[in-house]
Design an enzyme around this catalytic site. Sequence first.
Site, PDB file in Angstrom:
ATOM      1  N   LYS A  44       0.842  -1.197   0.000  1.00 46.13           N
ATOM      2  CA  LYS A  44       0.000   0.000   0.000  1.00 46.13           C
ATOM      3  C   LYS A  44       0.880   1.250   0.000  1.00 46.13           C
ATOM      4  O   LYS A  44       2.087   1.182   0.250  1.00 46.13           O
ATOM      5  CB  LYS A  44      -0.924  -0.005   1.220  1.00 46.13           C
ATOM      6  CG  LYS A  44      -0.202   0.003   2.564  1.00 46.13           C
ATOM      7  CD  LYS A  44      -1.170  -0.106   3.718  1.00 46.13           C
ATOM      8  CE  LYS A  44      -0.417  -0.117   5.045  1.00 46.13           C
ATOM      9  NZ  LYS A  44      -1.324  -0.154   6.208  1.00 46.13           N
ATOM     10  N   ARG A 143     -10.488  -0.301  14.773  1.00 42.79           N
ATOM     11  CA  ARG A 143     -10.358   0.605  13.633  1.00 42.79           C
ATOM     12  C   ARG A 143     -11.205   0.098  12.461  1.00 42.79           C
ATOM     13  O   ARG A 143     -12.119   0.756  12.024  1.00 42.79           O
ATOM     14  CB  ARG A 143      -8.870   0.702  13.255  1.00 42.79           C
ATOM     15  CG  ARG A 143      -8.501   1.806  12.321  1.00 42.79           C
ATOM     16  CD  ARG A 143      -7.000   1.882  12.125  1.00 42.79           C
ATOM     17  NE  ARG A 143      -6.442   0.673  11.525  1.00 42.79           N
ATOM     18  CZ  ARG A 143      -5.159   0.495  11.222  1.00 42.79           C
ATOM     19  NH1 ARG A 143      -4.286   1.449  11.524  1.00 42.79           N
ATOM     20  NH2 ARG A 143      -4.736  -0.610  10.669  1.00 42.79           N
ATOM     21  N   TYR A 266      15.667  29.451  11.228  1.00 40.71           N
ATOM     22  CA  TYR A 266      14.468  30.169  11.655  1.00 40.71           C
ATOM     23  C   TYR A 266      14.305  30.095  13.175  1.00 40.71           C
ATOM     24  O   TYR A 266      14.524  29.050  13.792  1.00 40.71           O
ATOM     25  CB  TYR A 266      13.228  29.564  11.012  1.00 40.71           C
ATOM     26  CG  TYR A 266      13.062  29.905   9.549  1.00 40.71           C
ATOM     27  CD1 TYR A 266      12.759  31.195   9.138  1.00 40.71           C
ATOM     28  CD2 TYR A 266      13.201  28.907   8.584  1.00 40.71           C
ATOM     29  CE1 TYR A 266      12.602  31.504   7.797  1.00 40.71           C
ATOM     30  CE2 TYR A 266      13.043  29.205   7.234  1.00 40.71           C
ATOM     31  CZ  TYR A 266      12.747  30.503   6.840  1.00 40.71           C
ATOM     32  OH  TYR A 266      12.595  30.803   5.513  1.00 40.71           O
ATOM     33  N   MET A 314      12.178  24.404   4.565  1.00 41.59           N
ATOM     34  CA  MET A 314      11.517  23.780   3.427  1.00 41.59           C
ATOM     35  C   MET A 314      12.499  23.056   2.511  1.00 41.59           C
ATOM     36  O   MET A 314      12.218  21.965   2.017  1.00 41.59           O
ATOM     37  CB  MET A 314      10.738  24.819   2.622  1.00 41.59           C
ATOM     38  CG  MET A 314       9.966  24.218   1.461  1.00 41.59           C
ATOM     39  SD  MET A 314       9.034  25.424   0.508  1.00 41.59           S
ATOM     40  CE  MET A 314       7.748  25.852   1.681  1.00 41.59           C
TER      41      MET A 314
END
Length: 373
Positions: A44, A143, A266, A314
């Site tokens: 998957k 689930r 940052y 990023m």
Amino acid sequence: MTVLPAVGRAAECAELQINLKAVADNYKILTKRYTGRTCGAVVKADAYGLGANTIVPVLKKQGCRLFFVAQANEAAELFPVLRGGGRIAVLNGVLPGDEEFFIENDVIPVLNDLEQIERWSNLCREYERPAPAFIHLDTGMSRLGLTPLDVSHLVDRYSSLLYGFEKAGYMTHPVAADEAGNPITKEQYDLFMKWYRRLPPAPRGFCNSSAIFRDKEYHLEFCRPGYALWGGNPTPEAANPMRAVVNLKVKVLQVREINEPQTVGYGATWQAKRKSRIATIALGYADGWLRSLSNAGKLLIKGHEVPYVGRVSMDAITVDITDLPGKPLKAGDMVSLLDDKMTVDDVASAAGTIGYEILTSLGHRYRRVYTES
């Protein structure tokens, strides 16, 4: 029409190598360990982000004939590579409106509740074709799958529905097989077997990757490993029995010296306590490199640990190479972020997550190379 120039290897900043021989070897390790009849493979999420259309033929060549995906569209994407052998099962089951896709394409649903069982049974009668389906018994995940009440209703009131289609098997999902000695695994197994004895006979499947390496009592007719195929450690308390599959190499963009008390990244979350050499590496959270690695991750360069400093951004991470011995790093050098020494499990531990998330987060800005060594 504007023709864009091709990007050569020299212009690419990162290379993700996926070792197909290691995938094949891992499947062999699992089939040798597993004493049951059939070892399937969970592919998957595009084989956990590594490329199902390339990897499934490798597993098929090793004898795998049963492949599990999560969604129906993932099954459709595998049709071209499974011609001539191999079945696909969809773990999320058959949703209303999708029934014809399953039965017309010989895709096996994993039936997760009484309503799905009823719809599948009626559809098979309509088509006059007892198409196969797995039945999922929920023994603790809460689930998907039949609840204890569902199982009782199935036995007492709806047993006729089970004779409208071929039962590919019963399965359940261990919730903590990766935790050695956790009693819930045995409790789930005992409950699964208790329920099975009340149902019409069919193959049984209990094991995921980790359960294969626990009690051999759990080795029933079929299993469905996933994470271990890609090199993840199914036994976190011990040495990893699997081969590493991924190797991620990334370019250094820049090396600079900074002085105390300059900061990096940052938010100024890291501050130099001495004169330091900082290397900026060309990947970030846009490439699936988790921001939680900020000030927490490490690289291994020439056998030496190099800490991440500052936040993952990023497109870049920064590492402190002040104490790195030998020839200095320079812009354009390649460093390895994932390999057999710094594994997906190591990176996951530093990020406060699991290796599954590391693998499935790997982005598509990398040059992907499939190797046989």
